[in-house]
Design a protein around this motif. Structure first.
Motif, PDB file in Angstrom:
ATOM      1  N   LEU A 128     -36.364  26.507  -3.652  1.00  0.00           N
ATOM      2  CA  LEU A 128     -35.582  26.045  -2.499  1.00  0.00           C
ATOM      3  C   LEU A 128     -35.010  24.646  -2.708  1.00  0.00           C
ATOM      4  O   LEU A 128     -34.058  24.258  -2.032  1.00  0.00           O
ATOM      5  N   ALA A 129     -35.583  23.890  -3.612  1.00  0.00           N
ATOM      6  CA  ALA A 129     -35.060  22.559  -3.926  1.00  0.00           C
ATOM      7  C   ALA A 129     -33.935  22.635  -4.954  1.00  0.00           C
ATOM      8  O   ALA A 129     -33.307  21.624  -5.254  1.00  0.00           O
ATOM      9  N   SER A 130     -33.681  23.830  -5.467  1.00  0.00           N
ATOM     10  CA  SER A 130     -32.647  24.018  -6.477  1.00  0.00           C
ATOM     11  C   SER A 130     -31.603  24.998  -5.937  1.00  0.00           C
ATOM     12  O   SER A 130     -31.176  24.880  -4.796  1.00  0.00           O
ATOM     13  N   ASP A 144     -31.594  26.866  -2.429  1.00  0.00           N
ATOM     14  CA  ASP A 144     -31.198  26.246  -1.166  1.00  0.00           C
ATOM     15  C   ASP A 144     -29.928  26.878  -0.603  1.00  0.00           C
ATOM     16  O   ASP A 144     -29.800  27.036   0.607  1.00  0.00           O
ATOM     17  N   GLU A 145     -28.986  27.234  -1.458  1.00  0.00           N
ATOM     18  CA  GLU A 145     -27.756  27.867  -0.985  1.00  0.00           C
ATOM     19  C   GLU A 145     -28.030  29.249  -0.394  1.00  0.00           C
ATOM     20  O   GLU A 145     -27.238  29.754   0.400  1.00  0.00           O
ATOM     21  N   VAL A 159     -30.904  30.007   1.290  1.00  0.00           N
ATOM     22  CA  VAL A 159     -32.140  29.758   2.021  1.00  0.00           C
ATOM     23  C   VAL A 159     -32.470  30.875   3.002  1.00  0.00           C
ATOM     24  O   VAL A 159     -33.640  31.244   3.172  1.00  0.00           O
ATOM     25  N   TYR A 178     -36.069  32.827   2.576  1.00  0.00           N
ATOM     26  CA  TYR A 178     -37.063  32.867   3.644  1.00  0.00           C
ATOM     27  C   TYR A 178     -37.413  34.312   4.014  1.00  0.00           C
ATOM     28  O   TYR A 178     -38.585  34.632   4.256  1.00  0.00           O
ATOM     29  N   ASP A 185     -38.763  24.540   6.983  1.00  0.00           N
ATOM     30  CA  ASP A 185     -37.712  24.316   7.970  1.00  0.00           C
ATOM     31  C   ASP A 185     -38.200  24.854   9.311  1.00  0.00           C
ATOM     32  O   ASP A 185     -38.461  26.053   9.445  1.00  0.00           O
TER      33      ASP A 185
END
Length: 325
Positions: free
Chosen positions: A101-103, A106-107, A109, A113, A137
């Motif tokens: 998710l940090a890479s 994230d796009e 997400v 999830y 989040d």
């Protein structure tokens, strides 16, 4: 870890591709084209899962995920989200989902999830805290429940769709709004019902309308999201789902906007999502996606009603005010 061990891990953790076949699942086949679409979506999910299950690093999996076809790449990221969460949740697991998710994750997400929810459906509850640790989040974490609901309806169709099973006192995410988890699980069930029905809108609506009236809004929302994100229908079939949704139409529009945002954020916007957004939301997919970001709660505060539910209600009310209800 040797490459041989990584391949063994992939083989042990990854379900067989036959699990995505409509005849294996006993799902309705509307047309050969619809069957190929849904089976390809499932295959891409498992392909992404396998990439993440075998990967030495998160970056290794991402490089392979980026090679998947645009229309189905989101399903690959969803599968990877499940695999990384599975690996995190197993004994001696790490923080792979957080790294994902940090890479590039994230796009994607929304899909990642949802994939975490798939993992939770497969892991013992004692491992849920580790599997879901990356779902930080406070708003989007509720999508984990959507993934859980989809998994249960997809793999346990008789119980969750035909028998309309309700999860009692669902323990995640807990807190003051924990008793509202069932609504989001139902959104996942409704999304799975689009697959169970083989993208046949009449059959999907008929199944939804057998549920208790208070559950139908969330089920129609899930079906609308799947119709917009996965597709498998022509405009006249979208009209059938819209007409059958009746008083629940504003939540179909809300879900279509969610689907549009998921594709726009990931750079995966495709013609069928544009078509469905125009039909359900009365505006372009990008404009529908903008509605979701504009109405996002800030700050995110879970009271008696979760912020995620407040968000969905705001979006549905917006579309109802625009005549989409």
């Amino acid at each position: 870890m040797t490459s041989i061990w990584r391949k063994v891990r992939r083989r042990v953790l990854t379900p067989g591709m036959s699990e995505t076949r409509l005849d294996t699942r006993g799902f309705h086949e509307k047309t050969p084209e619809a069957r190929r679409l849904l089976e390809t979506a499932g295959e891409m999910f498992l392909t992404g899962y396998a990439y993440a299950a075998e990967a030495k690093t998160v970056q290794d999996a991402e490089e392979r995920l980026e090679e998947l076809p645009v229309r189905f790449r989101g399903f690959g990221y969803e599968g990877a989200g499940m695999a990384f969460a599975m690996r995190d949740g197993l004994p001696f697991g790490g923080r792979l989902t957080a790294q994902f998710l940090a890479s590039r994750g994230d796009e994607h997400v929304y899909m990642v999830y949802v994939g975490i929810g798939w993992a939770m459906a497969r892991l013992p509850r004692m491992r849920w805290s580790k599997a879901s640790a990356a779902a930080t989040d406070p708003l989007l974490r509720w999508l984990v429940l959507d993934g859980y609901g989809f998994h249960q309806a997809y793999f346990h169709t008789r119980r969750y769709v035909e028998d309309q099973y309700v999860e009692p006192d669902f323990p995640w995410p807990g807190g003051v709004a924990g008793d509202r988890a069932g609504r989001v699980i139902d959104q996942g069930i409704g999304r799975a019902m689009w697959f169970v029905a083989g993208t046949d809108p009449d059959l999907c609506a008929t199944m939804i309308e057998k549920f208790a009236p208070e559950r139908q809004s969330d089920l129609y929302s899930g079906a609308g999201l799947a119709a917009t994100y996965a597709g498998g229908v022509e405009p006249d079939e979208l009209s059938v789902l819209w007409e059958r949704a009746g008083t629940h139409r504003s939540y179909v529009a809300q879900a279509a906007a969610f689907a549009a945002e998921a594709r726009v954020r990931a750079g995966l916007l495709v013609p069928h999502t544009e078509m469905a957004a125009q039909f359900f939301c009365g505006m372009s997919a990008r404009d529908a996606a903008d509605v979701t970001t504009r109405l996002r709660p800030n700050p995110v505060l879970d009271g008696a009603v979760p912020a995620f539910e407040v968000w969905r209600d705001r979006i549905a009310d917006e579309f109802a005010g625009l005549g989409r209800g």
